[in-house]
Design an enzyme around this catalytic site. Sequence first.
Site, PDB file in Angstrom:
ATOM      1  N   SER A  90      -9.741   1.088   3.249  1.00 57.74           N
ATOM      2  CA  SER A  90      -8.995   1.976   2.376  1.00 57.74           C
ATOM      3  C   SER A  90      -7.912   1.270   1.566  1.00 57.74           C
ATOM      4  CB  SER A  90      -8.332   3.071   3.222  1.00 57.74           C
ATOM      5  OG  SER A  90      -7.392   2.493   4.122  1.00 57.74           O
ATOM      6  N   SER A 148      -9.691  -1.517   7.222  1.00 57.50           N
ATOM      7  CA  SER A 148      -9.189  -1.271   5.860  1.00 57.50           C
ATOM      8  C   SER A 148      -8.467  -2.426   5.186  1.00 57.50           C
ATOM      9  CB  SER A 148      -8.264  -0.062   5.860  1.00 57.50           C
ATOM     10  OG  SER A 148      -9.051   1.086   5.821  1.00 57.50           O
ATOM     11  N   LYS A 195       0.856  -1.196   0.000  1.00 58.41           N
ATOM     12  CA  LYS A 195       0.000   0.000   0.000  1.00 58.41           C
ATOM     13  C   LYS A 195       0.887   1.241   0.000  1.00 58.41           C
ATOM     14  CE  LYS A 195      -3.962   1.671   2.784  1.00 58.41           C
ATOM     15  NZ  LYS A 195      -4.775   1.378   3.984  1.00 58.41           N
TER      16      LYS A 195
HETATM   17  N1  GLN Z   1     -13.287   3.122   7.239  1.00 58.89           N
HETATM   18  C1  GLN Z   1     -12.524   3.460   8.384  1.00 58.89           C
HETATM   19  C2  GLN Z   1     -12.153   4.926   8.326  1.00 58.89           C
HETATM   20  O1  GLN Z   1     -12.471   5.524   7.388  1.00 58.89           O
HETATM   21  C3  GLN Z   1     -11.301   2.608   8.502  1.00 58.89           C
HETATM   22  C4  GLN Z   1     -10.179   3.019   7.642  1.00 58.89           C
HETATM   23  C5  GLN Z   1      -8.930   2.210   7.883  1.00 58.89           C
HETATM   24  O2  GLN Z   1      -8.981   1.116   8.445  1.00 58.89           O
HETATM   25  N2  GLN Z   1      -7.804   2.769   7.489  1.00 58.89           N
HETATM   26  O3  GLN Z   1     -11.572   5.466   9.194  1.00 58.89           O
END
Ligand code: GLN
Length: 472
Positions: free
Chosen positions: A149, A173, A74
């Site tokens: 994400s 994510s 990532k």
């Molecule tokens: N959807 C969650 C957020 O927007 C988790 C994102 C993540 O795990 N980086 O914060």
Amino acid sequence: MDSIQDLQAKLASGAVSAEALVSESLKKIDATKNLNAYISVLNERALDKAKESDKRRAEGKSLGALDGIPVAIKDNMCLEGSRTTAASKILENFVAPYTATAVEKLEAAGAIIVGKTNMDEFAMGSSSESSFFGPVKNPLDESRVPGGSSGGSAVAVASGTVPCALGSDTGGSIRQPAACTGVVGLKPTYGRVSRYGLLAYASSLDQIGPFGTNAADCATLLSAICGIDPHDNTTSTRPTEDFGAKLDAGVKGKVIGVPKEYFGEGLDPECKAAIDGMLKKMEAEGATLKEVSLPHIRFAVSSYYIIATAEASSNLSRYDGVRYGYRSKDARKLFDLYAKSRSEGFGKEVQRRILLGSYVLSAGFYDAYYVQAQKVRRLITDDFTKAFESCDVIASPTMPGLPLKCGMNESDPMAVYLSDIYTVSLNLSGLPGVSVPCGKAGGLPVGLQWIGKPFQEADLLSVAAAMEALNK
Ligand code: GLN
């Protein structure tokens, strides 16, 4: 692409070289450009590393299971000399001066980084649409998001460009995009994997973890990247483990906790049916299903968004247009430089979260929001501790329904936040979780999330492997 195990057998027998594998991966990345899964592709660097791997093998000095295997990471993980953007304009041209520990460990094991994957800007989101470099597409249905994400890493695996990848998980994510694209994704226990070199979103919640097409490959990756790191004081002192050691253990005699709060209102009936079906099969294999309760779970999303945004507002204050990253061209005074660089450099979702985080930490509201959220965090952790007194693992959906339709982040951000309901509580309590494909609903993959006791990733992966056998 084949699994790590299959590729390794081919490498060992000489049926394929690392150079050929990496070239195949790079070709596939090019052929699937429309999915927008990658922000940077490291063609030359990867081919050079592949040649080194082939040379090692020819000399009988292979480094083991990951040597010569193409991997994607990532784009919020630093790789020395490579662009590391977190999918933000503010870091569009930032070249990392050092390598993240998890990535360094992967490379030390011989894995070959072929590219840096697309994501929600600064890992904030559940759809992989908020990237400065444009949205990631779900290869299974382009009208729906791939989850986020770490959507780029999930799609990189699901579309066969690499056998495995790394993502980061702050509130779901890794697990959510795994569920949306039909692959396996694991969030380790907090402290299991070093966060050094991971661009911080919310430091008390962030963890790096693996994606793969099966539990065994996730075990191989996790075994390579885990362990104590002098650069990260929050890493656990536990010795590293072979997380694949229990993969054949099966589920006979295991007690599976089924939280009553997780299978009622709000869960898509087709997803529920797919999960119920799998749990019945496990019962037939000798597992026992046991109802458990997580009474405070209904407060998980609200407390998560208070804590995550509070930490984000603090972590992101370093992007000020002075030290590194984007600098506005037309600022005249210092304050203008901060304000303009940040307003032009950060996207809308990131700005929304900085505002929310600064608000909940501000003098008048700190006790009312931030302190309350931390208290809820403790109550949720206690709920899990109590539930685990009567079961070995907990089963849960990963997502409340099908992958979301594209564009919802703009039209209804609250609905998107609410889709984190099953995943954020693990980050609040530090527990490990893995999402495993579990049939289909509406023609799209469903994810079953297994939640484990702290540091019991090997048990989680054994349940995941047992489930894969039952899926066949
Ligand atoms: N959807 C969650 C957020 O927007 C988790 C994102 C993540 O795990 N980086 O914060």
